[in-house]
Design a protein around this motif. Structure first.
Motif, PDB file in Angstrom:
ATOM      1  N   TRP A  30       6.610  71.080 -72.418  1.00  0.00           N
ATOM      2  CA  TRP A  30       6.212  71.632 -70.849  1.00  0.00           C
ATOM      3  C   TRP A  30       7.190  72.617 -70.218  1.00  0.00           C
ATOM      4  O   TRP A  30       6.709  73.489 -69.679  1.00  0.00           O
ATOM      5  CB  TRP A  30       5.909  70.440 -70.224  1.00  0.00           C
ATOM      6  N   LEU A  31       8.474  71.986 -70.342  1.00  0.00           N
ATOM      7  CA  LEU A  31       9.458  72.892 -69.846  1.00  0.00           C
ATOM      8  C   LEU A  31       9.448  74.313 -70.444  1.00  0.00           C
ATOM      9  O   LEU A  31       9.838  75.398 -69.693  1.00  0.00           O
ATOM     10  CB  LEU A  31      10.794  72.246 -69.949  1.00  0.00           C
ATOM     11  N   ASN A  32       9.533  74.495 -71.672  1.00  0.00           N
ATOM     12  CA  ASN A  32       9.750  75.487 -72.408  1.00  0.00           C
ATOM     13  C   ASN A  32       8.488  76.404 -72.225  1.00  0.00           C
ATOM     14  O   ASN A  32       8.339  77.751 -72.241  1.00  0.00           O
ATOM     15  CB  ASN A  32       9.928  75.626 -73.901  1.00  0.00           C
ATOM     16  N   ALA A  33       7.398  75.858 -71.774  1.00  0.00           N
ATOM     17  CA  ALA A  33       6.124  76.783 -71.468  1.00  0.00           C
ATOM     18  C   ALA A  33       6.186  77.165 -70.062  1.00  0.00           C
ATOM     19  O   ALA A  33       5.160  78.032 -69.485  1.00  0.00           O
ATOM     20  CB  ALA A  33       4.795  75.744 -71.593  1.00  0.00           C
ATOM     21  N   GLY A  34       7.215  76.784 -69.261  1.00  0.00           N
ATOM     22  CA  GLY A  34       7.427  77.331 -67.945  1.00  0.00           C
ATOM     23  C   GLY A  34       6.591  76.399 -66.878  1.00  0.00           C
ATOM     24  O   GLY A  34       6.763  76.895 -65.703  1.00  0.00           O
ATOM     25  N   VAL A  35       6.430  75.552 -67.221  1.00  0.00           N
ATOM     26  CA  VAL A  35       5.795  74.436 -66.340  1.00  0.00           C
ATOM     27  C   VAL A  35       7.176  74.052 -65.196  1.00  0.00           C
ATOM     28  O   VAL A  35       8.203  73.751 -65.626  1.00  0.00           O
ATOM     29  CB  VAL A  35       5.510  72.995 -66.811  1.00  0.00           C
ATOM     30  N   VAL A  92       6.820  68.732 -64.267  1.00  0.00           N
ATOM     31  CA  VAL A  92       6.991  67.896 -65.423  1.00  0.00           C
ATOM     32  C   VAL A  92       7.823  66.654 -65.236  1.00  0.00           C
ATOM     33  O   VAL A  92       7.590  65.612 -65.510  1.00  0.00           O
ATOM     34  CB  VAL A  92       8.030  68.979 -66.292  1.00  0.00           C
ATOM     35  N   ALA A  93       8.717  66.570 -64.038  1.00  0.00           N
ATOM     36  CA  ALA A  93       9.290  65.330 -63.899  1.00  0.00           C
ATOM     37  C   ALA A  93       8.291  64.349 -63.498  1.00  0.00           C
ATOM     38  O   ALA A  93       8.206  63.089 -63.641  1.00  0.00           O
ATOM     39  CB  ALA A  93      10.162  65.591 -62.584  1.00  0.00           C
ATOM     40  N   ASP A  94       7.018  64.847 -62.709  1.00  0.00           N
ATOM     41  CA  ASP A  94       6.274  63.915 -62.023  1.00  0.00           C
ATOM     42  C   ASP A  94       5.369  63.346 -63.373  1.00  0.00           C
ATOM     43  O   ASP A  94       5.071  62.170 -63.410  1.00  0.00           O
ATOM     44  CB  ASP A  94       5.307  64.774 -61.065  1.00  0.00           C
ATOM     45  N   TRP A  95       4.982  64.270 -64.205  1.00  0.00           N
ATOM     46  CA  TRP A  95       4.220  63.829 -65.543  1.00  0.00           C
ATOM     47  C   TRP A  95       4.885  62.720 -66.191  1.00  0.00           C
ATOM     48  O   TRP A  95       4.266  62.014 -66.762  1.00  0.00           O
ATOM     49  CB  TRP A  95       3.960  65.121 -66.170  1.00  0.00           C
ATOM     50  N   ALA A 125      17.964  69.828 -69.980  1.00  0.00           N
ATOM     51  CA  ALA A 125      18.511  71.142 -69.673  1.00  0.00           C
ATOM     52  C   ALA A 125      18.749  71.889 -71.188  1.00  0.00           C
ATOM     53  O   ALA A 125      18.677  72.873 -70.870  1.00  0.00           O
ATOM     54  CB  ALA A 125      19.939  70.898 -68.842  1.00  0.00           C
ATOM     55  N   LYS A 126      19.117  71.274 -71.978  1.00  0.00           N
ATOM     56  CA  LYS A 126      19.498  71.836 -73.160  1.00  0.00           C
ATOM     57  C   LYS A 126      18.435  72.404 -73.894  1.00  0.00           C
ATOM     58  O   LYS A 126      18.147  73.364 -74.618  1.00  0.00           O
ATOM     59  CB  LYS A 126      20.263  70.959 -74.049  1.00  0.00           C
ATOM     60  N   CYS A 127      17.004  71.815 -73.449  1.00  0.00           N
ATOM     61  CA  CYS A 127      15.566  72.244 -74.219  1.00  0.00           C
ATOM     62  C   CYS A 127      15.133  73.534 -73.531  1.00  0.00           C
ATOM     63  O   CYS A 127      14.392  74.233 -74.126  1.00  0.00           O
ATOM     64  CB  CYS A 127      14.695  71.198 -74.008  1.00  0.00           C
ATOM     65  N   VAL A 128      15.690  73.923 -72.447  1.00  0.00           N
ATOM     66  CA  VAL A 128      15.224  75.059 -71.869  1.00  0.00           C
ATOM     67  C   VAL A 128      15.635  76.127 -72.267  1.00  0.00           C
ATOM     68  O   VAL A 128      17.120  76.214 -71.676  1.00  0.00           O
ATOM     69  CB  VAL A 128      15.029  74.879 -70.170  1.00  0.00           C
ATOM     70  N   HIS A 129      15.242  77.158 -72.521  1.00  0.00           N
ATOM     71  CA  HIS A 129      15.858  78.325 -73.371  1.00  0.00           C
ATOM     72  C   HIS A 129      14.923  79.623 -73.386  1.00  0.00           C
ATOM     73  O   HIS A 129      13.486  79.421 -73.255  1.00  0.00           O
ATOM     74  CB  HIS A 129      16.856  78.154 -74.643  1.00  0.00           C
ATOM     75  N   GLY A 130      15.364  80.709 -73.372  1.00  0.00           N
ATOM     76  CA  GLY A 130      14.277  81.852 -73.415  1.00  0.00           C
ATOM     77  C   GLY A 130      13.680  82.496 -72.014  1.00  0.00           C
ATOM     78  O   GLY A 130      12.564  82.857 -72.457  1.00  0.00           O
ATOM     79  N   GLN A 131      14.064  81.744 -71.087  1.00  0.00           N
ATOM     80  CA  GLN A 131      13.125  81.869 -69.664  1.00  0.00           C
ATOM     81  C   GLN A 131      13.920  82.789 -68.857  1.00  0.00           C
ATOM     82  O   GLN A 131      13.479  83.047 -67.928  1.00  0.00           O
ATOM     83  CB  GLN A 131      12.647  80.589 -69.254  1.00  0.00           C
ATOM     84  N   LEU A 156       8.312  61.647 -79.481  1.00  0.00           N
ATOM     85  CA  LEU A 156       7.004  62.379 -79.339  1.00  0.00           C
ATOM     86  C   LEU A 156       7.147  62.717 -77.650  1.00  0.00           C
ATOM     87  O   LEU A 156       6.804  63.739 -77.426  1.00  0.00           O
ATOM     88  CB  LEU A 156       5.781  61.342 -79.434  1.00  0.00           C
ATOM     89  N   ARG A 157       7.741  61.597 -76.847  1.00  0.00           N
ATOM     90  CA  ARG A 157       7.681  62.197 -75.592  1.00  0.00           C
ATOM     91  C   ARG A 157       8.693  63.034 -75.233  1.00  0.00           C
ATOM     92  O   ARG A 157       8.520  64.200 -74.472  1.00  0.00           O
ATOM     93  CB  ARG A 157       8.347  60.842 -74.892  1.00  0.00           C
ATOM     94  N   HIS A 158       9.731  63.123 -75.966  1.00  0.00           N
ATOM     95  CA  HIS A 158      10.801  64.094 -75.903  1.00  0.00           C
ATOM     96  C   HIS A 158      10.314  65.623 -76.067  1.00  0.00           C
ATOM     97  O   HIS A 158      10.550  66.729 -75.603  1.00  0.00           O
ATOM     98  CB  HIS A 158      12.061  63.949 -76.678  1.00  0.00           C
ATOM     99  N   ALA A 159       9.536  65.549 -77.225  1.00  0.00           N
ATOM    100  CA  ALA A 159       9.058  66.749 -77.929  1.00  0.00           C
ATOM    101  C   ALA A 159       8.053  67.250 -76.559  1.00  0.00           C
ATOM    102  O   ALA A 159       7.860  68.561 -76.357  1.00  0.00           O
ATOM    103  CB  ALA A 159       8.332  66.695 -78.892  1.00  0.00           C
ATOM    104  N   CYS A 160       7.191  66.328 -76.128  1.00  0.00           N
ATOM    105  CA  CYS A 160       6.153  66.731 -75.072  1.00  0.00           C
ATOM    106  C   CYS A 160       6.950  67.582 -73.701  1.00  0.00           C
ATOM    107  O   CYS A 160       6.477  68.473 -73.290  1.00  0.00           O
ATOM    108  CB  CYS A 160       5.241  65.637 -74.780  1.00  0.00           C
ATOM    109  N   VAL A 161       7.862  66.425 -73.267  1.00  0.00           N
ATOM    110  CA  VAL A 161       8.711  67.260 -72.165  1.00  0.00           C
ATOM    111  C   VAL A 161       9.324  68.602 -72.387  1.00  0.00           C
ATOM    112  O   VAL A 161       9.047  69.554 -71.462  1.00  0.00           O
ATOM    113  CB  VAL A 161       9.452  66.204 -71.578  1.00  0.00           C
ATOM    114  N   SER A 162       9.703  68.753 -73.693  1.00  0.00           N
ATOM    115  CA  SER A 162      10.424  69.659 -73.956  1.00  0.00           C
ATOM    116  C   SER A 162       9.467  71.093 -73.917  1.00  0.00           C
ATOM    117  O   SER A 162       9.663  71.953 -73.408  1.00  0.00           O
ATOM    118  CB  SER A 162      11.143  69.894 -75.292  1.00  0.00           C
TER     119      SER A 162
END
Length: 61
Positions: A15-20, A25-28, A41-47, A7-13
């Motif tokens: 946030w990153l993919n939403a452009g935060v 994100v690291a702070d949260w 790093a592998k989770c961020v794509h399409g940006q 769940l944590r991984h899904a949430c952080v991913s």
């Protein structure tokens, strides 16, 4: 989801993919930015196009 970490991984991913920005994100997530980028790093794509647009817009001012 198999474990609470999923769940944590899904949430952080999400946030990153939403452009935060990564520092926010690291702070949260209570990570350092280095750990965040290494693990997620592998989770961020399409940006790429959005990033290029921000660079283009910044050079116009």
């Amino acid at each position: 989801m198999l474990v609470p970490y999923d769940l944590r991984h899904a949430c952080v991913s999400t946030w990153l993919n939403a452009g935060v920005p990564a520092p926010q994100v690291a702070d949260w997530a209570r990570h350092s930015v280095n750990v965040l980028l290494r693990v997620y790093a592998k989770c961020v794509h399409g940006q790429q196009s959005e990033a290029m647009q921000r660079i283009w817009d910044a050079t116009k001012t």
